[in-house]
Motif scaffolding. Structure first.
Motif, PDB file in Angstrom:
ATOM      1  N   LYS A 132      14.299  -4.382  -3.224  1.00 57.82           N
ATOM      2  CA  LYS A 132      14.337  -2.990  -3.702  1.00 57.82           C
ATOM      3  C   LYS A 132      13.975  -2.921  -5.181  1.00 57.82           C
ATOM      4  N   GLY A 133      13.126  -1.959  -5.503  1.00 55.74           N
ATOM      5  CA  GLY A 133      12.695  -1.795  -6.888  1.00 55.74           C
ATOM      6  C   GLY A 133      11.523  -2.672  -7.277  1.00 55.74           C
ATOM      7  N   ARG A 134      11.179  -3.640  -6.434  1.00 60.15           N
ATOM      8  CA  ARG A 134      10.052  -4.535  -6.744  1.00 60.15           C
ATOM      9  C   ARG A 134       8.905  -4.373  -5.743  1.00 60.15           C
ATOM     10  N   PHE A 135       9.227  -4.126  -4.483  1.00 63.23           N
ATOM     11  CA  PHE A 135       8.215  -4.008  -3.426  1.00 63.23           C
ATOM     12  C   PHE A 135       8.102  -2.553  -2.994  1.00 63.23           C
ATOM     13  N   THR A 136       6.891  -2.170  -2.609  1.00 64.12           N
ATOM     14  CA  THR A 136       6.648  -0.829  -2.093  1.00 64.12           C
ATOM     15  C   THR A 136       5.798  -0.919  -0.835  1.00 64.12           C
ATOM     16  N   ILE A 137       6.304  -0.321   0.243  1.00 68.96           N
ATOM     17  CA  ILE A 137       5.551  -0.278   1.490  1.00 68.96           C
ATOM     18  C   ILE A 137       4.890   1.087   1.626  1.00 68.96           C
ATOM     19  N   SER A 138       3.679   1.094   2.156  1.00 67.25           N
ATOM     20  CA  SER A 138       2.970   2.348   2.399  1.00 67.25           C
ATOM     21  C   SER A 138       2.059   2.162   3.611  1.00 67.25           C
ATOM     22  N   ARG A 139       1.543   3.261   4.141  1.00 71.99           N
ATOM     23  CA  ARG A 139       0.660   3.150   5.292  1.00 71.99           C
ATOM     24  C   ARG A 139      -0.398   4.230   5.258  1.00 71.99           C
ATOM     25  N   ASP A 140      -1.510   3.907   5.897  1.00 78.96           N
ATOM     26  CA  ASP A 140      -2.597   4.863   6.076  1.00 78.96           C
ATOM     27  C   ASP A 140      -2.727   5.063   7.580  1.00 78.96           C
ATOM     28  N   ASN A 141      -2.200   6.160   8.071  1.00 79.50           N
ATOM     29  CA  ASN A 141      -2.180   6.380   9.515  1.00 79.50           C
ATOM     30  C   ASN A 141      -3.588   6.504  10.104  1.00 79.50           C
ATOM     31  N   ALA A 142      -4.507   7.048   9.333  1.00 76.87           N
ATOM     32  CA  ALA A 142      -5.878   7.208   9.833  1.00 76.87           C
ATOM     33  C   ALA A 142      -6.547   5.853  10.054  1.00 76.87           C
ATOM     34  N   LYS A 143      -6.114   4.856   9.277  1.00 75.22           N
ATOM     35  CA  LYS A 143      -6.700   3.518   9.383  1.00 75.22           C
ATOM     36  C   LYS A 143      -5.805   2.542  10.135  1.00 75.22           C
ATOM     37  N   ARG A 152      13.631 -15.385  10.279  1.00 75.90           N
ATOM     38  CA  ARG A 152      12.763 -14.281   9.883  1.00 75.90           C
ATOM     39  C   ARG A 152      13.643 -13.092   9.501  1.00 75.90           C
ATOM     40  N   GLU A 153      13.283 -12.428   8.398  1.00 78.27           N
ATOM     41  CA  GLU A 153      14.073 -11.302   7.925  1.00 78.27           C
ATOM     42  C   GLU A 153      13.184 -10.105   7.616  1.00 78.27           C
ATOM     43  N   LEU A 154      13.758  -8.921   7.754  1.00 80.72           N
ATOM     44  CA  LEU A 154      13.043  -7.700   7.426  1.00 80.72           C
ATOM     45  C   LEU A 154      12.869  -7.607   5.916  1.00 80.72           C
ATOM     46  N   VAL A 155      11.669  -7.269   5.495  1.00 81.86           N
ATOM     47  CA  VAL A 155      11.387  -7.013   4.082  1.00 81.86           C
ATOM     48  C   VAL A 155      11.341  -5.511   3.823  1.00 81.86           C
ATOM     49  N   ALA A 156      10.531  -4.817   4.610  1.00 81.97           N
ATOM     50  CA  ALA A 156      10.373  -3.371   4.434  1.00 81.97           C
ATOM     51  C   ALA A 156       9.858  -2.763   5.725  1.00 81.97           C
ATOM     52  N   HIS A 157      10.162  -1.477   5.910  1.00 85.83           N
ATOM     53  CA  HIS A 157       9.876  -0.796   7.161  1.00 85.83           C
ATOM     54  C   HIS A 157       9.466   0.637   6.819  1.00 85.83           C
ATOM     55  N   ILE A 158       8.491   1.170   7.559  1.00 86.05           N
ATOM     56  CA  ILE A 158       8.060   2.546   7.313  1.00 86.05           C
ATOM     57  C   ILE A 158       7.772   3.225   8.645  1.00 86.05           C
ATOM     58  N   THR A 159       8.254   4.446   8.800  1.00 82.58           N
ATOM     59  CA  THR A 159       8.018   5.200  10.035  1.00 82.58           C
ATOM     60  C   THR A 159       6.693   5.950   9.945  1.00 82.58           C
ATOM     61  N   SER A 160       6.297   6.546  11.057  1.00 81.50           N
ATOM     62  CA  SER A 160       5.056   7.316  11.064  1.00 81.50           C
ATOM     63  C   SER A 160       5.142   8.512  10.127  1.00 81.50           C
ATOM     64  N   GLY A 161       6.363   8.986   9.888  1.00 77.30           N
ATOM     65  CA  GLY A 161       6.552  10.113   8.984  1.00 77.30           C
ATOM     66  C   GLY A 161       6.676   9.728   7.526  1.00 77.30           C
ATOM     67  N   GLY A 162       6.703   8.418   7.262  1.00 78.00           N
ATOM     68  CA  GLY A 162       6.741   7.960   5.882  1.00 78.00           C
ATOM     69  C   GLY A 162       8.108   7.560   5.365  1.00 78.00           C
ATOM     70  N   SER A 163       9.138   7.622   6.202  1.00 78.88           N
ATOM     71  CA  SER A 163      10.458   7.162   5.759  1.00 78.88           C
ATOM     72  C   SER A 163      10.453   5.654   5.639  1.00 78.88           C
ATOM     73  N   THR A 164      11.084   5.170   4.584  1.00 79.78           N
ATOM     74  CA  THR A 164      11.054   3.733   4.304  1.00 79.78           C
ATOM     75  C   THR A 164      12.460   3.176   4.142  1.00 79.78           C
ATOM     76  N   ASN A 165      12.566   1.875   4.388  1.00 78.76           N
ATOM     77  CA  ASN A 165      13.768   1.154   3.992  1.00 78.76           C
ATOM     78  C   ASN A 165      13.377  -0.263   3.611  1.00 78.76           C
ATOM     79  N   TYR A 166      14.192  -0.848   2.755  1.00 80.54           N
ATOM     80  CA  TYR A 166      13.874  -2.140   2.158  1.00 80.54           C
ATOM     81  C   TYR A 166      15.087  -3.077   2.218  1.00 80.54           C
ATOM     82  N   ALA A 167      14.793  -4.359   2.253  1.00 77.42           N
ATOM     83  CA  ALA A 167      15.850  -5.347   2.065  1.00 77.42           C
ATOM     84  C   ALA A 167      16.367  -5.213   0.641  1.00 77.42           C
ATOM     85  N   ASP A 168      17.650  -5.436   0.462  1.00 81.06           N
ATOM     86  CA  ASP A 168      18.235  -5.304  -0.885  1.00 81.06           C
ATOM     87  C   ASP A 168      17.539  -6.218  -1.886  1.00 81.06           C
TER      88      ASP A 168
END
Length: 121
Positions: free
Chosen positions: A64-75, A45-61
């Motif tokens: 990058k440039g193809r996938f986008t992670i986002s979150r809705d904290n209210a939901k 198992r490998e990390l694809v993408a990660h996002i903090t509660s503040g919206g900071s993101t990181n992606y597997a190389d």
């Protein structure tokens, strides 16, 4: 009890797009990090993408440039928009959340059951 439920997987042709969703529910006070991992047959198992509660993101190389992670904290929901999909993106995709059940409580890791993404012509 906390549950993470993924949706949005499926079969797509190379170059196509999919959007994964993961909703967390249950006894949750706050969610810190959320992320997507994947596991292909015979691989770890490998990390694809990660996002903090503040919206900071990181992606597997590899995504990058193809996938986008986002979150809705209210939901309590995290999304993964996957574009320009390649056959090597084929895997079971798992949602992850690091969360607290009570204020100032311990953090716990939870996983969804996974959703299959297959990229093939």
């Amino acid at each position: 009890q906390v549950q993470l439920v993924e949706s949005g997987g499926g079969l797509v042709q190379p170059g196509g797009s999919l959007r994964l969703s993961c909703a967390a529910s249950g006894s949750i006070f706050s969610i810190d990090a959320m992320g997507w991992y994947r596991q292909a047959p015979g691989k770890q198992r490998e990390l694809v993408a990660h996002i903090t509660s503040g919206g900071s993101t990181n992606y597997a190389d590899s995504v990058k440039g193809r996938f986008t992670i986002s979150r809705d904290n209210a939901k309590n929901t995290v999304y993964l928009q996957m574009n320009s999909l390649k056959p090597e993106d084929t895997a079971v995709y798992y949602c992850h959340a690091n969360l607290r059940k009570v204020q100032a409580g311990l953090r716990y890791d939870y996983w969804g059951r996974g959703t299959q993404v297959t990229v093939s012509s």
